[in-house]
Enzyme design. Structure first.
Site, PDB file in Angstrom:
ATOM      1  N   THR A  12       9.849 -11.118  42.655  1.00 51.65           N
ATOM      2  CA  THR A  12       8.906 -12.211  42.444  1.00 51.65           C
ATOM      3  C   THR A  12       9.309 -13.104  41.271  1.00 51.65           C
ATOM      4  O   THR A  12       9.940 -12.628  40.316  1.00 51.65           O
ATOM      5  CB  THR A  12       7.499 -11.621  42.179  1.00 51.65           C
ATOM      6  OG1 THR A  12       6.638 -12.633  41.669  1.00 51.65           O
ATOM      7  CG2 THR A  12       7.532 -10.490  41.154  1.00 51.65           C
ATOM      8  N   ASP A  13       8.891 -14.363  41.322  1.00 48.14           N
ATOM      9  CA  ASP A  13       9.152 -15.269  40.186  1.00 48.14           C
ATOM     10  C   ASP A  13       8.415 -14.810  38.928  1.00 48.14           C
ATOM     11  O   ASP A  13       8.744 -15.230  37.819  1.00 48.14           O
ATOM     12  CB  ASP A  13       8.793 -16.720  40.536  1.00 48.14           C
ATOM     13  CG  ASP A  13       7.333 -16.954  40.888  1.00 48.14           C
ATOM     14  OD1 ASP A  13       6.538 -15.994  40.864  1.00 48.14           O
ATOM     15  OD2 ASP A  13       6.978 -18.114  41.194  1.00 48.14           O
ATOM     16  N   GLU A  14       7.411 -13.929  39.105  1.00 47.09           N
ATOM     17  CA  GLU A  14       6.642 -13.476  37.936  1.00 47.09           C
ATOM     18  C   GLU A  14       7.472 -12.668  36.958  1.00 47.09           C
ATOM     19  O   GLU A  14       7.069 -12.483  35.811  1.00 47.09           O
ATOM     20  CB  GLU A  14       5.438 -12.631  38.380  1.00 47.09           C
ATOM     21  CG  GLU A  14       4.394 -13.420  39.089  1.00 47.09           C
ATOM     22  CD  GLU A  14       3.013 -12.781  39.045  1.00 47.09           C
ATOM     23  OE1 GLU A  14       2.773 -11.895  38.209  1.00 47.09           O
ATOM     24  OE2 GLU A  14       2.174 -13.187  39.864  1.00 47.09           O
ATOM     25  N   TYR A  23       1.735  -5.641  36.863  1.00 47.08           N
ATOM     26  CA  TYR A  23       2.368  -5.843  38.178  1.00 47.08           C
ATOM     27  C   TYR A  23       3.797  -6.342  38.011  1.00 47.08           C
ATOM     28  O   TYR A  23       4.752  -5.756  38.552  1.00 47.08           O
ATOM     29  CB  TYR A  23       1.551  -6.834  39.030  1.00 47.08           C
ATOM     30  CG  TYR A  23       2.361  -7.493  40.135  1.00 47.08           C
ATOM     31  CD1 TYR A  23       2.771  -6.758  41.244  1.00 47.08           C
ATOM     32  CD2 TYR A  23       2.735  -8.846  40.054  1.00 47.08           C
ATOM     33  CE1 TYR A  23       3.537  -7.353  42.250  1.00 47.08           C
ATOM     34  CE2 TYR A  23       3.493  -9.444  41.051  1.00 47.08           C
ATOM     35  CZ  TYR A  23       3.896  -8.690  42.144  1.00 47.08           C
ATOM     36  OH  TYR A  23       4.653  -9.279  43.122  1.00 47.08           O
ATOM     37  N   ALA A  50       5.709  -6.413  35.400  1.00 47.29           N
ATOM     38  CA  ALA A  50       6.565  -5.491  34.638  1.00 47.29           C
ATOM     39  C   ALA A  50       7.095  -4.402  35.555  1.00 47.29           C
ATOM     40  O   ALA A  50       8.271  -4.030  35.498  1.00 47.29           O
ATOM     41  CB  ALA A  50       5.788  -4.900  33.469  1.00 47.29           C
ATOM     42  N   LYS A  89       7.450  -4.645  38.849  1.00 47.31           N
ATOM     43  CA  LYS A  89       8.421  -5.269  39.764  1.00 47.31           C
ATOM     44  C   LYS A  89       9.769  -5.450  39.059  1.00 47.31           C
ATOM     45  O   LYS A  89      10.828  -5.213  39.646  1.00 47.31           O
ATOM     46  CB  LYS A  89       7.912  -6.638  40.249  1.00 47.31           C
ATOM     47  CG  LYS A  89       6.775  -6.604  41.246  1.00 47.31           C
ATOM     48  CD  LYS A  89       7.144  -5.990  42.582  1.00 47.31           C
ATOM     49  CE  LYS A  89       8.080  -6.837  43.412  1.00 47.31           C
ATOM     50  NZ  LYS A  89       8.325  -6.228  44.748  1.00 47.31           N
TER      51      LYS A  89
HETATM   52  P1  NAD Z   1       0.822  -7.104  50.564  1.00 49.55           P
HETATM   53  O1  NAD Z   1      -0.001  -6.512  49.464  1.00 49.55           O
HETATM   54  O2  NAD Z   1       0.182  -7.995  51.561  1.00 49.55           O
HETATM   55  O3  NAD Z   1       1.535  -5.924  51.377  1.00 49.55           O
HETATM   56  C1  NAD Z   1       2.150  -4.830  50.769  1.00 49.55           C
HETATM   57  C2  NAD Z   1       2.471  -3.827  51.868  1.00 49.55           C
HETATM   58  O4  NAD Z   1       3.159  -2.720  51.275  1.00 49.55           O
HETATM   59  C3  NAD Z   1       1.236  -3.251  52.560  1.00 49.55           C
HETATM   60  O5  NAD Z   1       1.427  -3.216  53.951  1.00 49.55           O
HETATM   61  C4  NAD Z   1       1.129  -1.849  51.984  1.00 49.55           C
HETATM   62  O6  NAD Z   1       0.513  -0.917  52.864  1.00 49.55           O
HETATM   63  C5  NAD Z   1       2.587  -1.514  51.751  1.00 49.55           C
HETATM   64  N1  NAD Z   1       2.776  -0.487  50.724  1.00 49.55           N
HETATM   65  C6  NAD Z   1       2.219  -0.431  49.481  1.00 49.55           C
HETATM   66  N2  NAD Z   1       2.626   0.679  48.843  1.00 49.55           N
HETATM   67  C7  NAD Z   1       3.482   1.325  49.685  1.00 49.55           C
HETATM   68  C8  NAD Z   1       4.242   2.508  49.592  1.00 49.55           C
HETATM   69  N3  NAD Z   1       4.196   3.278  48.489  1.00 49.55           N
HETATM   70  N4  NAD Z   1       5.017   2.867  50.630  1.00 49.55           N
HETATM   71  C9  NAD Z   1       5.070   2.103  51.759  1.00 49.55           C
HETATM   72  N5  NAD Z   1       4.357   0.982  51.914  1.00 49.55           N
HETATM   73  C10 NAD Z   1       3.578   0.591  50.882  1.00 49.55           C
HETATM   74  O7  NAD Z   1       2.039  -7.804  49.831  1.00 49.55           O
HETATM   75  P2  NAD Z   1       2.789  -9.188  50.108  1.00 49.55           P
HETATM   76  O8  NAD Z   1       2.040 -10.275  49.464  1.00 49.55           O
HETATM   77  O9  NAD Z   1       3.141  -9.262  51.532  1.00 49.55           O
HETATM   78  O10 NAD Z   1       4.116  -8.948  49.223  1.00 49.55           O
HETATM   79  C11 NAD Z   1       5.267  -8.337  49.804  1.00 49.55           C
HETATM   80  C12 NAD Z   1       6.365  -8.291  48.767  1.00 49.55           C
HETATM   81  O11 NAD Z   1       6.680  -9.609  48.343  1.00 49.55           O
HETATM   82  C13 NAD Z   1       6.007  -7.511  47.502  1.00 49.55           C
HETATM   83  O12 NAD Z   1       7.131  -6.778  47.093  1.00 49.55           O
HETATM   84  C14 NAD Z   1       5.671  -8.597  46.485  1.00 49.55           C
HETATM   85  O13 NAD Z   1       5.937  -8.155  45.173  1.00 49.55           O
HETATM   86  C15 NAD Z   1       6.610  -9.702  46.921  1.00 49.55           C
HETATM   87  N6  NAD Z   1       6.174 -11.079  46.623  1.00 49.55           N
HETATM   88  C16 NAD Z   1       4.938 -11.514  47.012  1.00 49.55           C
HETATM   89  C17 NAD Z   1       4.583 -12.840  46.777  1.00 49.55           C
HETATM   90  C18 NAD Z   1       3.221 -13.375  47.191  1.00 49.55           C
HETATM   91  O14 NAD Z   1       2.876 -14.485  46.770  1.00 49.55           O
HETATM   92  N7  NAD Z   1       2.438 -12.665  47.999  1.00 49.55           N
HETATM   93  C19 NAD Z   1       5.478 -13.705  46.137  1.00 49.55           C
HETATM   94  C20 NAD Z   1       6.719 -13.208  45.740  1.00 49.55           C
HETATM   95  C21 NAD Z   1       7.062 -11.894  46.001  1.00 49.55           C
HETATM   96  O1  DAU Z   2       4.258 -15.822  41.925  1.00 49.69           O
HETATM   97  C1  DAU Z   2       4.417 -14.811  42.873  1.00 49.69           C
HETATM   98  C2  DAU Z   2       3.219 -13.889  42.806  1.00 49.69           C
HETATM   99  O2  DAU Z   2       2.127 -14.635  43.323  1.00 49.69           O
HETATM  100  C3  DAU Z   2       3.407 -12.598  43.591  1.00 49.69           C
HETATM  101  O3  DAU Z   2       4.441 -11.852  43.014  1.00 49.69           O
HETATM  102  C4  DAU Z   2       2.114 -11.782  43.587  1.00 49.69           C
HETATM  103  O4  DAU Z   2       2.266 -10.631  44.405  1.00 49.69           O
HETATM  104  C5  DAU Z   2       1.006 -12.652  44.144  1.00 49.69           C
HETATM  105  O5  DAU Z   2      -0.210 -11.947  44.070  1.00 49.69           O
HETATM  106  C6  DAU Z   2       0.904 -13.953  43.353  1.00 49.69           C
HETATM  107  O6  DAU Z   2       0.458 -13.709  41.989  1.00 49.69           O
HETATM  108  P1  DAU Z   2      -0.590 -14.680  41.256  1.00 49.69           P
HETATM  109  O7  DAU Z   2      -1.221 -13.930  40.161  1.00 49.69           O
HETATM  110  O8  DAU Z   2       0.026 -15.987  40.945  1.00 49.69           O
HETATM  111  O9  DAU Z   2      -1.607 -14.923  42.501  1.00 49.69           O
HETATM  112  P2  DAU Z   2      -3.210 -14.902  42.589  1.00 49.69           P
HETATM  113  O10 DAU Z   2      -3.550 -15.336  43.972  1.00 49.69           O
HETATM  114  O11 DAU Z   2      -3.785 -13.627  42.117  1.00 49.69           O
HETATM  115  O12 DAU Z   2      -3.622 -16.038  41.556  1.00 49.69           O
HETATM  116  C7  DAU Z   2      -3.116 -17.360  41.696  1.00 49.69           C
HETATM  117  C8  DAU Z   2      -3.740 -18.219  40.603  1.00 49.69           C
HETATM  118  O13 DAU Z   2      -5.143 -18.333  40.845  1.00 49.69           O
HETATM  119  C9  DAU Z   2      -3.592 -17.603  39.213  1.00 49.69           C
HETATM  120  O14 DAU Z   2      -3.389 -18.643  38.274  1.00 49.69           O
HETATM  121  C10 DAU Z   2      -4.943 -16.952  38.955  1.00 49.69           C
HETATM  122  C11 DAU Z   2      -5.914 -17.834  39.739  1.00 49.69           C
HETATM  123  N1  DAU Z   2      -7.091 -17.127  40.289  1.00 49.69           N
HETATM  124  C12 DAU Z   2      -6.873 -16.040  41.065  1.00 49.69           C
HETATM  125  C13 DAU Z   2      -7.928 -15.347  41.615  1.00 49.69           C
HETATM  126  C14 DAU Z   2      -7.699 -14.125  42.489  1.00 49.69           C
HETATM  127  C15 DAU Z   2      -8.373 -17.603  40.035  1.00 49.69           C
HETATM  128  O15 DAU Z   2      -8.582 -18.606  39.334  1.00 49.69           O
HETATM  129  N2  DAU Z   2      -9.419 -16.896  40.586  1.00 49.69           N
HETATM  130  C16 DAU Z   2      -9.257 -15.798  41.362  1.00 49.69           C
HETATM  131  O16 DAU Z   2     -10.269 -15.209  41.812  1.00 49.69           O
END
Ligand code: NAD
Ligand code: DAU
Length: 333
Positions: free
Chosen positions: A123-125, A147, A149, A151
């Protein structure tokens, strides 16, 4: 690559990646290993051809299951993770177990089995917050919440297997992803589904002007696929949408598309350690031929419409485990 192990393939991006692989490569078979945490959902995988997709319920922190799932696979792509920052602030045990120990099992098993490609979805985080400009892959890591940290720990361990053992590990770092089938704890599906129900949108006070870079889910999948097939072992690739928006702008867009007004916006206590701005430079991946295809306006329209038309998908989620979490997270904010 004929047989690919996808871990975490029942979640949001993982399930989109499974669909992407099956429709793009007619000869590919996907083995999908997922623990089915609260975020895993078999509804995300409905209608897949059982001759080309094998689902295994299991934990990446369980070495024996990882080994049997990976046997015979040419590549592994790890999506499995605990992914929600706010949950990591409430408690990080599972984040360390999955995002670090789980990744260790994946690279260790891949080394034993001689797998040709190991792609770790990160992730970019991991770079932390940036006020101006955009991070490149060579910039130092500065994760600032449990989270990110965890990753960073997982990807550093994974990359150490490249330098130490020559395991062909590739890392992608994606920006904030949106689209259909996203668990409604993340800001975009939470606000869209709350707006549909005319419920308050809990915008973090002080974070209204924080910036995220929005990437449509299929563009994230094509970016990962490009890195998997064209990337070089040991390399890192940023995957960015190029759609930086303040949270307030995102919120107003959701209100516009759902036909609701600003009275739903409710400022609540900010997220501790809230990163102000994420921005990454995807030039290195673009040099391999990748580019995001979905303009933000179209992606937002399509996504909001999907949640409007697929209440069957999210209503049952919001009436289950989610309710307890929502109360804990927002009850006293
Ligand atoms: P998500 O939370 O929707 O899905 C996570 C999946 O992983 C679920 O199906 C869950 O059951 C499975 N899982 C969790 N723990 C597990 C374990 N111990 N063994 C096997 N399966 C397990 O997540 P997402 O948003 O689809 O993210 C997928 C990946 O992309 C993650 O690695 C996340 O860090 C990364 N990512 C997400 C975003 C975003 O904005 N959502 C952005 C950048 C990177
Ligand atoms: O940048 C990539 C990341 O994006 C992924 O690695 C993470 O898995 C994914 O959850 C996401 O993280 P963020 O923390 O950026 O996403 P989130 O949707 O939780 O929050 C996006 C922005 O919105 C952030 O600035 C916090 C704000 N927010 C979030 C929630 C849930 C609110 O203001 N209110 C809320 O209730």
């Amino acid at each position: 690559m004929k047989r690919i192990l996808v871990t975490g393939g029942a979640g949001f991006i993982g399930s989109a990646f499974v669909r992407y692989q099956l429709r793009t490569y007619p000869d590919v078979h996907i083995v999908n290993l997922d623990k089915m945490t609260y975020a895993g959902n078999l509804d995300n995988l409905r209608d897949l051809d059982p001759n080309r997709h094998t689902f295994i319920r299991g934990d990446i922190a369980d070495a024996a299951i990882v080994s049997s799932a990976m046997e015979g696979c040419d590549a592994v792509v790890n999506f499995a993770a605990e992914t929600h920052v706010d949950r990591s602030i409430l408690g990080a045990t599972e984040f360390l177990r999955t995002n670090v120990d789980g990744v260790y099992n994946i690279v260790e098993t891949a080394k034993k089995l001689g797998v040709q490609r190991v792609l770790l979805v990160s992730t970019d985080e991991v770079y932390g917050s940036i006020e101006e400009g955009s991070f490149k892959e060579t910039d130092p890591l500065n994760p600032r919440n449990p989270y990110s940290a965890a990753k960073a720990g997982g990807e550093l361990l994974g990359r150490s297997y490249f330098t130490t053992f020559g395991l062909p590990v590739i890392v992608t770092r994606g920006s904030n992803t949106y689209g259909p089938y996203q668990y409604p704890e993340k800001v975009l599906p939470l606000f869209v589904t709350n707006a549909i129900d005319s419920e308050p949108l809990p915008l973090y006070r002080g974070g209204e002007h924080n910036v995220r870079d929005w990437l449509y889910v299929d563009d994230h999948c094509s970016g990962i696929d490009t890195a998997l097939r064209k990337g070089a072992p040991g390399e890192i690739y940023n995957v960015a949408g190029g759609n930086e928006r303040e949270n307030m702008t995102l919120t107003n867009k959701i209100l516009e598309l759902t036909g609701r007004d600003e009275s739903l916006i409710t400022l609540v206590a900010d997220r501790p350690g809230h990163d102000r701005r994420y921005s990454i430079d995807p030039g290195k991946l673009k040099a391999l031929g990748w580019a995001p295809a979905m303009p933000w306006d179209n992606g937002m329209e399509l996504t909001v419409r999907w949640y409007q038309e697929n209440e069957w998908w999210w209503r049952k989620i919001k009436s289950g485990e989610f309710k307890e979490y929502y109360l804990k997270q927002y009850g006293n904010r």
